[in-house]
Design a protein around this motif. Structure first.
Motif, short mmCIF file in Angstrom:
data_model
loop_
_atom_site.label_atom_id
_atom_site.label_comp_id
_atom_site.label_asym_id
_atom_site.label_seq_id
_atom_site.Cartn_x
_atom_site.Cartn_y
_atom_site.Cartn_z
N LEU A 143 0.84 -1.20 0.00
CA LEU A 143 0.00 0.00 0.00
C LEU A 143 0.88 1.25 0.00
CD1 LEU A 143 -2.74 1.48 0.29
CD2 LEU A 143 -2.52 1.18 2.78
N THR A 144 0.61 2.16 -0.93
CA THR A 144 1.35 3.42 -1.02
C THR A 144 0.37 4.58 -0.93
OG1 THR A 144 2.98 2.39 -2.50
CG2 THR A 144 2.95 4.79 -2.41
N LEU A 145 0.67 5.54 -0.06
CA LEU A 145 -0.14 6.76 0.06
C LEU A 145 0.49 7.83 -0.82
CD1 LEU A 145 -2.38 8.49 1.28
CD2 LEU A 145 -0.94 8.83 3.31
N VAL A 146 -0.26 8.29 -1.82
CA VAL A 146 0.31 9.13 -2.86
C VAL A 146 -0.37 10.50 -2.89
CG1 VAL A 146 0.86 9.29 -5.32
CG2 VAL A 146 0.62 7.04 -4.24
N PRO A 147 0.36 11.59 -2.61
CA PRO A 147 -0.20 12.92 -2.84
C PRO A 147 -0.51 13.09 -4.33
CG PRO A 147 1.86 13.03 -1.59
CD PRO A 147 1.75 11.64 -2.11
N ALA A 148 -1.61 13.74 -4.64
CA ALA A 148 -2.02 13.89 -6.04
C ALA A 148 -0.93 14.55 -6.88
CB ALA A 148 -3.31 14.70 -6.12
N SER A 149 -0.16 15.43 -6.27
CA SER A 149 0.88 16.14 -7.03
C SER A 149 2.01 15.24 -7.48
CB SER A 149 1.44 17.29 -6.19
OG SER A 149 2.06 16.79 -5.02
N LEU A 150 2.13 14.04 -6.87
CA LEU A 150 3.22 13.12 -7.23
C LEU A 150 2.73 11.88 -7.95
CD1 LEU A 150 5.45 13.19 -4.00
CD2 LEU A 150 5.73 14.48 -6.11
N ALA A 151 1.44 11.84 -8.31
CA ALA A 151 0.87 10.62 -8.89
C ALA A 151 1.26 10.40 -10.34
CB ALA A 151 -0.66 10.66 -8.78
N LYS A 152 1.62 11.46 -11.03
CA LYS A 152 1.88 11.36 -12.47
C LYS A 152 2.98 10.36 -12.77
CE LYS A 152 1.30 15.06 -14.53
NZ LYS A 152 1.45 16.48 -14.93
N GLY A 153 2.72 9.47 -13.74
CA GLY A 153 3.71 8.50 -14.17
C GLY A 153 3.73 7.22 -13.37
N LEU A 154 3.07 7.21 -12.20
CA LEU A 154 3.05 6.02 -11.36
C LEU A 154 1.85 5.14 -11.72
CD1 LEU A 154 3.89 7.65 -7.91
CD2 LEU A 154 5.46 6.75 -9.64
N GLU A 155 1.90 3.88 -11.34
CA GLU A 155 0.78 2.99 -11.60
C GLU A 155 0.71 1.93 -10.50
OE1 GLU A 155 2.92 -0.04 -14.77
OE2 GLU A 155 1.96 1.76 -15.53
N TYR A 156 -0.50 1.50 -10.23
CA TYR A 156 -0.77 0.50 -9.20
C TYR A 156 -1.84 -0.45 -9.72
CZ TYR A 156 1.66 4.01 -6.46
OH TYR A 156 2.59 4.91 -6.03
N ASP A 157 -1.83 -1.69 -9.23
CA ASP A 157 -2.87 -2.62 -9.66
C ASP A 157 -4.25 -2.08 -9.29
OD1 ASP A 157 -1.55 -5.01 -10.85
OD2 ASP A 157 -0.46 -4.94 -8.96
#
Length: 681
Positions: A618-632
């Motif tokens: 589980l990763t807690l991601v601020p919206a400002s850092l979500a770009k380019g990331l992916e999760y199942d």
């Protein structure tokens, strides 16, 4: 299982190939260089090369050594001379040969491997059989055949290909070498000489395509790129950490990675700008303001130069000095190069006089005259050194100096916007903002040329300002670039309006723009929902068409203000019950609250950039850092808060589009506040 079973034979080939790779590695490890190097420097260089070769020959136990097979009908063409009629090739991440030098696995980048990605029923490319392999961990568990030259066999979607695309992902970004599609392969194998811009929506594989293109170029042009260098530029450190294992998995260990901030780190960035200020500082017109300010340091001579050598005095009159200075200005070469040339030009004028008087001076005399104190004093007065940071400091702190050089370029209001409101004592006490560092980099290049690389990959390019594009372009003036981005995901106030404009700022107006519209990552239901935003954030941009057979898991759950945190935690627990990684994405301001709620529920969580494992998914991601990331699986908390967290609605909706499209297999949207109207039917 009988020995003639196809799966058993393929497993045996995998075993033999791994043994051959081990032998290749052991051969390199056993090399004795004591008698083949002339000195310790050569020994150090050769030792480093051997160490790199050993690393490149490592067998990654959980990564398939080969993922496909091609059976040719006839011998490959002259340019693919290896192999005879009916030759069989196993396609993998790197070349492996047996003790006799015969290939057991062919590198996916080799010409003979190309039909694995391009061949079809309509264009079989002389392929009788294409076989794909399925793996569990590093074990070969299945295979699937396509008889491309058999008219009786109908074209069908590859089940193994779909499974590989949809396979749960834990850890860093995976390579896509086994799943590259024909339109992606065309971009990957495009030549080194040209710049390519790839417009691609979420899940179209543009990042992976860019990374695989670097790997291909290093294979096809290794000697050239070994001399000139390559660089991958990403939006932030978390993103770079996420992608950093792709190239090593393909056998490429020497590609450097950086952010734009890393490239322009001439000063420490400790401050921030208002959006309006950053927009003006990032405007390409600032390059002209800086150019004027740099050239303004040159002053025409007001007196002659007298060079004393022995008993003779040689005079270069004011008018001749003025001619020399004007010629250098007219050439419009870099300030520092012209400053270096000026003493030599003055010395040459003295040598002409010496020759006329009967002397025969040589180059040593000219160099000595150029170093003469009188010449050095004249150069300092006419063409003084320029410190880029001090120059930008003066522009942003001195209203008159800025007005002088911004006249006709920036309006009075724009000048007021970028000028510091409070006086700053010195360069050392400035709290530089990110846009200031880019200006200093521009000024630095005006003084001294920036080193150019052979190839640069620029990812998430849509968020760069014109001045940032110029900073990247300076790093590939004599090389080429792969530009990757999505105009719909531009989430900065200065986000790119068109690729044509961006490429002009990059210095690559001739670049070819390719568009990827087939989505391989985001499930159909999720991308369809997110695409409701496109008419509002990027009118005219084609929506991504998901090619996934699995529609994915998608729910929108309405909560109350009092139960939101509990509902988010419950959604995370629900998704952690499935296989794969889970990302909880929320507006930056809500991250502390959700972090506390997860801690109270006993759910450990990671921050972006920290690698997921089987024990920590589980990763807690601020919206400002979500770009380019992916999760199942993704839980998206409060879409309205994501939109409201940005300086304007369009940027907020673009940020929402990014956060909605991070899921590979499923998405749960939770909200107590009303959803943005643009998400309505």
């Amino acid at each position: 299982m009988p020995s003639d079973d196809p799966l058993s034979r393929e497993r045996a080939h995998l075993t033999h190939s791994r043994a051959a790779l081990r032998s290749m590695r052991e051969d390199v490890q056993s090399l004795d260089i004591r008698d083949v190097t002339a000195n310790w420097v050569n020994a150090e260089v050769l030792t480093r090369q051997i160490d790199e070769r050993i690393k490149a020959l490592a067998d990654l136990s959980h990564t398939p050594l080969f993922f496909g097979r091609l059976d040719y009908l006839h011998a490959p063409g002259a340019e693919q001379a290896e192999g005879a009629e009916g030759e069989r090739f196993y396609i993998g991440r790197r070349h492996v040969h047996d003790a006799g030098g015969d290939p057991m696995v062919i590198d996916w980048r080799a010409p003979v491997s190309q039909p694995f990605y391009r061949a079809s029923k309509k264009a079989p490319m002389d392929i009788a059989l294409r076989r794909r392999f399925g793996y569990t961990g590093g074990d070969l568990t299945a295979y699937e055949d396509e008889h491309l030259s058999d008219p009786a066999e109908t074209a069908a979607t590859s089940k193994l290909l779909q499974q590989e695309i949809e396979r749960p992902r834990v850890g860093p970004m995976r390579d896509i070498v086994a799943t590259i599609q024909p339109e992606q392969d065309e971009i990957v194998r495009s030549g080194l000489g040209g710049t390519v811009c790839v417009q691609g929506g979420p899940g179209t594989g543009k990042t992976a395509v860019g990374l695989h293109r670097v790997a291909y170029l290093l294979y096809a042009h290794r000697d050239r790129l070994a001399r000139t260098g390559t660089l991958v530029i990403g939006p932030n450190a978390s993103f770079l950490h996420y992608i950093e294992q792709v190239l090593p998995a393909l056998g490429e260990l020497e590609v450097k990675q950086a952010t734009v901030a890393d490239l322009v780190a001439h000063v420490e960035v400790r401050g921030t700008d208002e959006a309006a200020t950053a927009v003006v500082k990032g405007d390409a017109r600032m390059a002209e303001v800086l150019r004027r300010a740099v050239r303004a340091h040159v002053t025409l001579p007001t007196e002659q130069v007298v060079v004393v050598r022995g008993s003779r005095r040689w005079r270069v009159p004011e008018y001749e000095l003025t001619t020399i200075v004007r010629e250098l200005l007219d050439r419009d070469i870099r300030y520092g190069a012209a400053r270096d040339a000026l003493p030599q030009r003055i010395a040459h004028a003295v040598l002409v006089q010496m020759e006329r008087s009967g002397e025969a001076p040589d180059d040593r005399v000219q160099d000595a005259v150029a170093r003469n104190p009188a010449v050095k004093a004249a150069v300092k007065a006419i063409w003084p050194p320029v410190d880029p940071a001090k120059l930008v400091f003066r522009l942003l702190s001195d209203a008159d100096f800025l007005a002088l050089h911004a006249e006709g370029v920036l309006t009075g209001e724009e000048q007021e916007t970028i000028r510091w409101a409070k006086p700053v004592r010195s360069v050392k006490s400035v709290k530089w903002a990110a846009a200031d560092a880019v200006l200093i980099d521009e000024a630095t290049d005006l003084v001294q040329r920036t080193h150019s690389l052979g190839h640069v990959v620029l990812d998430e390019a849509q968020d760069l300002s014109p001045m940032q594009y110029r900073a990247v372009g300076r790093r590939c003036t004599t090389g080429s670039a792969t530009v990757l981005g999505d105009l719909a995901q531009g989430t900065t106030p200065w986000a790119t309006r068109s690729w044509e404009e961006a490429l002009a700022h990059l210095g690559k107006p001739e670049a070819v723009v390719e568009e990827l519209t087939a989505g391989f990552r985001v499930p159909t239901d999720v991308i369809t929902y997110a695409s409701r935003l496109l008419p509002h954030i990027a009118p005219g941009l084609a929506p991504v068409a998901s090619v996934r057979e699995n529609p994915g898991f998608f729910e929108v759950r309405e909560t109350t203000v009092d139960t939101t945190a509990a509902e988010v935690v419950a959604a995370c627990e629900e998704l952690l019950g499935r296989e794969g990684s889970v990302g909880l994405i929320a507006a930056d301001a809500r991250v502390p609250v959700l972090s506390e709620a997860l801690a109270k529920a006993g759910l450990p969580h990671l921050a972006p950039g920290e690698e997921t494992t089987a024990a920590a998914r589980l990763t807690l991601v601020p919206a400002s850092l979500a770009k380019g990331l992916e999760y199942d699986y993704v839980v998206l908390d409060e879409p309205r808060a994501v939109v409201d967290g940005e300086p304007d609605e369009r940027t907020g909706l673009r940020r929402l589009y990014v956060t909605l499209t991070r899921a590979v297999s499923g998405l749960i949207v939770t909200h107590a506040d009303a959803l943005p109207a643009q998400l309505g039917d």
